[in-house]
Motif scaffolding. Structure first.
Motif, short mmCIF file in Angstrom:
data_model
loop_
_atom_site.label_atom_id
_atom_site.label_comp_id
_atom_site.label_asym_id
_atom_site.label_seq_id
_atom_site.Cartn_x
_atom_site.Cartn_y
_atom_site.Cartn_z
N LEU A 104 0.84 -1.21 0.00
CA LEU A 104 0.00 0.00 0.00
C LEU A 104 0.87 1.25 0.00
CD1 LEU A 104 -2.73 -1.06 2.59
CD2 LEU A 104 -2.99 -0.92 0.11
N ASP A 105 1.93 1.23 0.79
CA ASP A 105 2.84 2.38 0.82
C ASP A 105 3.47 2.65 -0.54
OD1 ASP A 105 2.34 2.69 3.52
OD2 ASP A 105 4.15 1.64 4.17
N GLN A 106 3.61 1.61 -1.35
CA GLN A 106 4.21 1.74 -2.67
C GLN A 106 3.19 2.06 -3.76
OE1 GLN A 106 7.65 1.67 -2.95
NE2 GLN A 106 7.38 1.62 -0.73
N GLY A 141 5.09 -3.63 -22.49
CA GLY A 141 4.39 -2.41 -22.15
C GLY A 141 4.43 -1.99 -20.70
N PHE A 142 5.45 -2.42 -19.95
CA PHE A 142 5.61 -2.01 -18.55
C PHE A 142 6.91 -1.24 -18.37
CE2 PHE A 142 2.69 -5.57 -18.03
CZ PHE A 142 1.83 -5.12 -17.03
N VAL A 143 6.93 -0.40 -17.37
CA VAL A 143 8.13 0.31 -16.97
C VAL A 143 8.41 0.01 -15.51
CG1 VAL A 143 9.23 2.56 -16.69
CG2 VAL A 143 7.69 2.16 -18.63
N ALA A 144 9.57 -0.57 -15.21
CA ALA A 144 9.95 -0.87 -13.83
C ALA A 144 10.23 0.44 -13.10
CB ALA A 144 11.15 -1.79 -13.79
N GLU A 145 9.52 0.66 -11.99
CA GLU A 145 9.68 1.90 -11.23
C GLU A 145 10.66 1.76 -10.07
OE1 GLU A 145 5.85 3.23 -9.88
OE2 GLU A 145 5.61 4.52 -11.63
N SER A 146 10.60 0.62 -9.39
CA SER A 146 11.47 0.45 -8.22
C SER A 146 11.74 -1.03 -8.00
CB SER A 146 10.83 1.07 -6.96
OG SER A 146 9.57 0.45 -6.69
N ARG A 147 12.83 -1.30 -7.30
CA ARG A 147 13.24 -2.68 -7.02
C ARG A 147 13.77 -2.71 -5.59
NH1 ARG A 147 15.31 -3.65 -11.36
NH2 ARG A 147 14.25 -5.50 -12.18
N TRP A 148 13.22 -3.62 -4.78
CA TRP A 148 13.61 -3.75 -3.39
C TRP A 148 14.16 -5.15 -3.13
CZ3 TRP A 148 13.36 0.74 -0.72
CH2 TRP A 148 12.49 1.72 -1.20
N GLY A 149 14.91 -5.27 -2.05
CA GLY A 149 15.46 -6.56 -1.66
C GLY A 149 14.54 -7.37 -0.77
N GLY A 150 13.32 -6.88 -0.58
CA GLY A 150 12.34 -7.57 0.25
C GLY A 150 11.32 -6.59 0.76
#
Length: 350
Positions: free
Chosen positions: A132-134, A313-322
């Protein structure tokens, strides 16, 4: 890895609303039998697919399977067309597919829940809070929802969330969870490559705990393409995957775990090209024959995953380690990717 649902009178299912999903000839005949048994359903439309509301018994899990004549188009592009090079197998009618089950059709049985009993509702609530925060909001599909832990947490948070999974055994056990009654009418059994939903009907979709990478390149592309189809412009896609660097560096070839009389033996290996991780599980309960199943999941390096998303058709916005905003690096346990479907407009109301 994880790998739908139930309802008084069932409306007629046209080729439009009994949209997508695909299985074997046996599954289609099983669908016909369930349809006859399920005359007591009261189904409601969810983005063009039918989600029933009744209970979690076998007779009340709605199978959303695409009609065979609709399978003659390539699922990668979602319409009759020439498949990309090397993807001709996608275009075969289901009747010409191999009759033996894929590993993910047999791995996710009730015993799977005992293997991962440590995954509880408290952790699901915390993880959904991070989603939800994301920016997860609105009408959300929890794809490969399993027993529905995260689905319950999503609905508790006010999301209009629905769950789909291929495992009938896991779906039937949703009602046993704390808050499981909230999943009634919100589950459906479907194949992740062909979703029983209309175009652009969702604000978000989640694939949690290594529920992506089960197929060959063609099949994985079909999953992403169908998610693009059902998400609204700027809709949010969440992929929670294994971190390839961490897995390759720390793979444990063999382990044995014993708890409450159960014995779990696991053997792990990498494919020759190191792009897939394979696991053989032997589940032993006293007084019963051992159960054995296998898992075979693609490891997506970040560059490969981003390229696949961009191609569809997607754009990666962020990547987290968990979950919990863990930094992504070679040692991170997970690869949690947030991507937006390209195109203008906003998905959720401000």
């Amino acid at each position: 890895m994880g790998s739908i649902a139930s309802g008084s009178r069932r409306p007629a299912l046209s080729s439009e609303n009994l949209a997508h999903g695909a299985r074997s000839r046996r599954s289609r005949s099983s669908l016909a039998r369930r349809s006859r048994k399920a005359a007591c359903f009261t189904c409601k439309e969810v983005g063009g697919g039918w989600i029933g509301s009744h209970d979690h018994s076998s007779a009340h899990i709605l199978c959303c399977l695409r009609a065979q004549h609709e399978m003659r188009g390539c699922p990668v592009v979602g319409k009759p067309a020439a498949c990309p090079a090397g993807m001709s197998e996608c275009c075969q009618p289901m009747s010409s597919k191999p009759s033996f089950p894929a590993w993910f059709e047999t791995a996710f049985r009730a015993e799977y829940l005992e293997v991962y009993a440590h995954r509880d509702q408290a952790s699901a609530r915390a993880e959904v809070g991070f989603l939800l925060d994301q920016g997860l909001c609105g009408k959300v599909l929890d794809l490969c929802c399993g027993q529905g832990r995260h689905l319950i947490a999503m609905r508790d948070e006010g999301l209009e969330a629905f769950g789909m999974d291929l495992s009938q055994e896991l779906l039937m056990r949703a009602g046993a969870l704390e808050g499981g009654q909230k999943t009634v009418g919100s589950l459906a059994r479907a194949d992740q490559r062909m979703l029983p939903l209309r175009d652009e009907c969702l604000d978000g979709a989640t694939l949690l705990f290594s529920s992506f990478g089960y197929h060959d390149d063609c099949g994985d592309a079909a999953v992403i393409e169908d998610l693009r189809r059902v998400l609204k412009p700027q809709g949010l896609l969440v992929l929670d995957l294994m971190n390839p660097d961490s897995i390759r560096a720390g793979l444990v070839p063999h382990s044995v775990r014993e708890e409450q009389g159960l014995r779990l033996e696991e053997t792990r290996s990498l494919s020759e090209d190191r792009r897939r991780v394979r696991k053989r599980v032997r589940f032993i309960r006293p007084g019963s024959e051992p159960l054995v199943w296998e898992e075979d999941v693609r490891l997506y390096d970040p560059a490969d995953l981003d390229a696949l998303l961009e191609d569809h058709g997607f754009v990666a916005e962020s990547r987290w380690g968990g979950f919990g905003a863990k930094v992504f690096n070679a040692q991170a346990p997970r690869q949690l990717v947030f991507a937006r479907r390209a195109a203008g407009g906003t998905s959720c109301p401000v």
